[in-house]
Write an enzyme that holds these catalytic residues in place. Structure first.
Site, PDB file in Angstrom:
ATOM      1  N   ASN A   5      57.186  38.087  48.360  1.00  0.00           N
ATOM      2  CA  ASN A   5      57.341  37.581  49.832  1.00  0.00           C
ATOM      3  C   ASN A   5      56.809  35.935  50.079  1.00  0.00           C
ATOM      4  O   ASN A   5      55.911  35.900  49.239  1.00  0.00           O
ATOM      5  CB  ASN A   5      56.789  38.521  50.869  1.00  0.00           C
ATOM      6  CG  ASN A   5      57.935  39.651  50.919  1.00  0.00           C
ATOM      7  OD1 ASN A   5      59.108  39.517  50.743  1.00  0.00           O
ATOM      8  ND2 ASN A   5      57.267  40.868  51.179  1.00  0.00           N
ATOM      9  N   HIS A  38      64.056  41.259  56.159  1.00  0.00           N
ATOM     10  CA  HIS A  38      63.250  42.022  57.208  1.00  0.00           C
ATOM     11  C   HIS A  38      63.684  41.995  58.567  1.00  0.00           C
ATOM     12  O   HIS A  38      63.289  42.355  59.339  1.00  0.00           O
ATOM     13  CB  HIS A  38      61.796  41.367  57.001  1.00  0.00           C
ATOM     14  CG  HIS A  38      61.228  41.996  56.005  1.00  0.00           C
ATOM     15  ND1 HIS A  38      59.894  41.275  55.586  1.00  0.00           N
ATOM     16  CD2 HIS A  38      61.506  42.506  54.832  1.00  0.00           C
ATOM     17  CE1 HIS A  38      59.400  42.012  54.359  1.00  0.00           C
ATOM     18  NE2 HIS A  38      60.433  42.605  53.761  1.00  0.00           N
ATOM     19  N   CYS A  56      64.982  43.687  48.157  1.00  0.00           N
ATOM     20  CA  CYS A  56      63.881  44.297  48.929  1.00  0.00           C
ATOM     21  C   CYS A  56      64.454  45.763  49.458  1.00  0.00           C
ATOM     22  O   CYS A  56      65.760  45.975  49.619  1.00  0.00           O
ATOM     23  CB  CYS A  56      63.771  43.670  50.489  1.00  0.00           C
ATOM     24  SG  CYS A  56      62.463  44.279  51.594  1.00  0.00           S
ATOM     25  N   HIS A  57      63.528  46.797  49.475  1.00  0.00           N
ATOM     26  CA  HIS A  57      64.234  48.022  49.728  1.00  0.00           C
ATOM     27  C   HIS A  57      64.214  48.608  51.225  1.00  0.00           C
ATOM     28  O   HIS A  57      64.472  49.652  51.747  1.00  0.00           O
ATOM     29  CB  HIS A  57      63.217  49.224  49.184  1.00  0.00           C
ATOM     30  CG  HIS A  57      61.672  48.980  49.180  1.00  0.00           C
ATOM     31  ND1 HIS A  57      60.903  49.197  48.340  1.00  0.00           N
ATOM     32  CD2 HIS A  57      61.054  48.696  50.442  1.00  0.00           C
ATOM     33  CE1 HIS A  57      59.747  48.646  48.937  1.00  0.00           C
ATOM     34  NE2 HIS A  57      59.869  48.425  50.253  1.00  0.00           N
TER      35      HIS A  57
END
Length: 435
Positions: free
Chosen positions: A147, A199, A169-170
């Site tokens: 990130n 996000h 990204c999970h």
């Protein structure tokens, strides 16, 4: 023998998770695992961890570890990036200096003032990695976990567009996993897709056996006052779609939540939370170090908890098994109402030929409006680094909703001066650093 290089392998717990997921695929060939870190102690623990995982899963792999990045990259087929430039000490600065001026963050790694300065100290290292890859493994896939995701993938597209870069990204997976548990349906058989930015993607498709699950979620939230005191529930209520990152993360991407003590109490937030998380990660490293030194094996997560995309991509590309993931890629006609050339998060198919983003069209208008502010902070940060313009750094922070809801422009400029001085050894000279 396929070669998989881990950059920042000293993130030992995450290295363990990725290797465990990878080695649980029984149809993969013998793999060459190249581990790199700049910390010799962490690198050795990573090496021993890889061997422990392989032993427990009964897999034959080649493991090599090097403090020399170029040695680790030479001939790589896949490069997994999980570096943290400046480590925990830099994270503390990103959170504590703003907090001293009244600007509160929870995690500080994606956008806002923390994300901006994390990006600025990461970009020079990414540029160096890109140069090494051009020379040593030009056909490798660069799988980024570091990130700020959108900024880092965007930076790679600017300085090394020829390198095949995908951000992973999970958050989408775990959002759906947790929501399914909340409304009482199994994840298996659930169809879901999200799109937006990392996000802050929007879950627009979510159903189980053909049933739209959003009505169940609304009923559950309406019936439980405690759920209404969560950031994501409030965003869902106001925007109409559920965002794909935790309430703690999501709170700092907007100006709605961290601006006052009353809002922090109402939404049960914990400013500076990532400092504690970082300290827990250090403790986990030391526990792994202790176990391995005693000749014991490191613990492995349950098989059903596999959610990381890098092992899935590698498996699909090596075996041809098709699957769908969510990926962070450059917006070349993928999302109509977000800027071209920005980095967006969309569903993507994966097969032997690589990662193929799916053209989405338009995302919900209100969600896109929030995304565009997020991407404006990223755009200004990238321009600041490309042009060597420190004023653009400050304007990026000024545009951030959380910062501007708390600090005046003068205070933002002063804070950026302080952060620049604190991070000077990791920043380019043009931006006030010493590189």
């Amino acid at each position: 023998m396929p070669t998989i290089t881990f950059l920042g392998a000293g993130s030992v717990v995450f290295t363990r998770q990725l290797l465990t997921d990878l080695l649980r695929f029984p149809d993969l060939p013998t793999l060459d695992i190249a581990l790199h870190d700049i910390d010799a102690d962490r690198l050795e623990v990573a090496r021993l961890t890889a061997l422990s995982v392989a032993r427990q899963l009964g897999r034959d792999i080649r493991v090599r570890a090097s403090l020399d990045r170029r040695e680790s990259l030479d001939g790589a087929d896949f490069v997994i990036n999980m570096i943290q430039v400046g480590g925990v000490a830099a994270t503390r600065i990103d959170l504590e200096l703003p907090a001293a001026r009244g600007l509160r963050q929870t995690i500080g790694d994606t956008t806002g003032v923390g994300g901006v300065f994390r990006a600025l100290r990461t970009f020079p290292v990414l540029s160096a990695i890109a140069q090494d890859m051009r020379e040593l493994c030009p056909d490798a896939w660069f799988l980024n976990y570091t990130n700020p995701m959108a900024m880092n993938v965007w930076w790679m597209s600017e300085v090394a567009p020829e390198i095949r870069t995908v951000g992973l990204c999970h958050s989408v997976y775990w959002t759906v996993n947790d929501l399914c548990e909340l409304v009482g349906v199994p994840l298996e058989g659930t169809h879901y897709r999200a799109a937006g930015v990392n996000h802050q993607s929007w879950l627009t498709e979510w159903s189980h056996d053909g049933e739209d699950l959003y009505p169940r979620l609304r009923e559950r939230i309406e019936a439980e006052p405690d759920l209404q005191r969560r950031v994501r529930a409030e965003i869902f209520r106001r925007i109409g779609y559920y965002p794909t990152e935790t309430s703690e993360h999501s709170s700092e991407y907007l100006g709605w939540f961290l601006r006052s003590d009353a809002q922090i109490e109402r939404f049960r937030l914990e400013p500076l939370q990532y400092i504690g998380i970082s300290e827990e990660n250090v403790n986990e490293f030391h526990e792994a170090q202790r176990l391995l030194a005693a000749g014991q094996e490191v613990p492995l997560h349950e098989e059903g908890d596999a959610a990381e995309y890098a092992p899935q991509i590698i498996h699909s590309m090596l075996t041809g098994a098709p699957r769908e993931i969510h990926a962070n890629v450059v917006n070349h006609g993928l999302i109509d109402n977000l800027p071209e050339r920005a980095v967006v998060e969309v569903p993507a198919t994966v097969d032997a030929d690589g990662v193929h983003p799916i053209a989405w069209g338009a995302i919900p208008a209100a969600g896109a409006a929030l995304n565009r502010t997020y991407l404006s902070v990223a755009d200004l940060t990238i321009r600041a680094a490309l042009e060597g313009d420190p004023e653009l750094v400050r304007r990026a922070v000024l545009i951030d909703p959380n910062a501007s809801s708390t600090l005046t422009p003068d205070e933002i400029w002063q804070l950026c001066d302080e952060l620049t001085a604190a991070h000077a050894e990791l920043l380019p000279r043009a931006l006030g650093g010493v590189l």
